[in-house]
Design an enzyme around this catalytic site. Structure first.
Site, mmCIF file in Angstrom:
data_model
loop_
_atom_site.group_PDB
_atom_site.id
_atom_site.type_symbol
_atom_site.label_atom_id
_atom_site.label_comp_id
_atom_site.label_asym_id
_atom_site.label_seq_id
_atom_site.Cartn_x
_atom_site.Cartn_y
_atom_site.Cartn_z
ATOM 1 N N ASP A 1 0.633 -1.220 -0.034
ATOM 2 C CA ASP A 1 0.146 -0.007 0.066
ATOM 3 C C ASP A 1 0.905 1.280 -0.044
ATOM 4 O O ASP A 1 2.128 1.264 0.595
ATOM 5 C CB ASP A 1 -0.706 0.016 1.267
ATOM 6 C CG ASP A 1 -1.945 0.821 0.987
ATOM 7 O OD1 ASP A 1 -2.464 1.440 0.017
ATOM 8 O OD2 ASP A 1 -2.445 1.391 2.254
ATOM 9 N N ASN B 1 -10.619 -3.438 -6.586
ATOM 10 C CA ASN B 1 -9.667 -2.488 -7.624
ATOM 11 C C ASN B 1 -10.389 -2.230 -8.754
ATOM 12 O O ASN B 1 -9.970 -1.243 -9.366
ATOM 13 C CB ASN B 1 -8.399 -2.895 -7.731
ATOM 14 C CG ASN B 1 -7.441 -2.894 -6.720
ATOM 15 O OD1 ASN B 1 -6.384 -3.557 -6.234
ATOM 16 N ND2 ASN B 1 -7.956 -1.933 -5.691
#
Length: 282
Positions: free
Chosen positions: A44, A92
């Site tokens: 991340d 996503n």
């Protein structure tokens, strides 16, 4: 991009040893029983890294590639047998069409470009995720990498693309239900271990150490079933700045934890089999 290194695909050759870190840093000397068997990583912070530098988000993703492969080298040096990387989640798809297109092509190209390198290092590639919506070219590269590296034993890299923890559990439950409906399985004999056998890769053991970069502290739907007894380490470093030294730091933190699995005393053996599911070597 530097010129591609050509690696032999001869399965009978000894794997190439890991490359030392440029700083000269060496892995911590941990007792074998304190080295996590399976490490999961949420990579991340790519977007924030790019934003801080006035760059498009895609540049952050590009920069994160070298971080992943440095961590792979670090896992090989330390002797971690299983590493799972969250490359693209089922959520996503909510990102902009341009970013989704970039990530599809980028994941495909990374596997194509790095496949021989991983093979030469003795890394086995496994893909976890749903094939639906994935580009056929991405599936092709992933399955070819799986086939090429299927006999490697130094490290298993589970590359999670179009993966969601809830989706995996739902898919496992659906497959189990089909077997019950067909009479191949009695509903009275269904246990946690039974359901675990229907997961994408039931031979990969449960997660021992769950790492997330960038300072965020959440699972983001990653390996939910497998992480039920994982130790969590959240590091503030954005993913493109992350390397094997941060990975080793997380492993050292893990080694200092007392894992009790619901009991009163530390338990070096692991969780009860009914909770752990089907664990085993490749």
């Amino acid at each position: 991009m530097s010129p591609k290194t050509v690696f032999s695909t001869d399965t009978h050759r000894e794997p190439i040893p890991p490359q030392p870190h440029p700083s000269g840093a060496r892995p911590p000397q941990l007792p074998r029983e304190l080295i996590p068997r399976h490490v999961a990583i949420v990579m991340d912070g790519n977007g924030r890294w790019a934003k801080q530098r006035g760059l498009p988000r895609t540049e952050g993703h590009k920069a994160g590639e070298s971080s992943l492969f440095d961590v792979i080298e670090g896992a090989l040096e330390l002797g971690v047998p299983y590493l799972s990387a969250y490359a693209f989640s089922t959520e996503n798809w909510k990102r902009s069409p341009d970013e989704v297109r970039f990530l599809m092509g980028f994941n495909r190209d990374v596997i194509r470009r790095r496949r021989d390198e991983l093979h030469a290092r003795g890394v086995r590639v496994r893909w976890a995720g749903r094939p639906g919506r994935l580009w056929k070219s991405v599936i092709k590269e992933l399955t070819e990498a799986e086939e090429l590296t299927k006999h490697n034993t130094k490290l298993t890299l589970q590359f999670c693309v179009n993966y969601g923890g809830r989706a995996e559990i739902a898919d496992a439950a659906a497959a189990l239900a089909r077997d019950v409906a067909a009479g191949r399985l009695s509903p009275n004999r269904v246990t946690e271990a039974t359901l675990a056998r229907y997961l994408y890769h039931p031979d990969i053991p449960d997660v021992d150490l769950f790492i997330r970069s960038s300072g965020e502290q959440r699972l983001s739907n990653f390996l939910l079933w497998q992480s039920s007894y994982a130790e969590f380490v959240f590091l503030d470093t954005l993913w493109p700045d992350f390397d094997r030294r941060h990975f080793w730091q997380a492993c050292e933190i893990y080694a200092r934890r007392d894992r009790r699995y619901g009991g009163a005393e530390p338990n070096p053996v692991g969780p009860p089999q009914s909770a752990a599911g089907a664990q085993g070597q490749d």
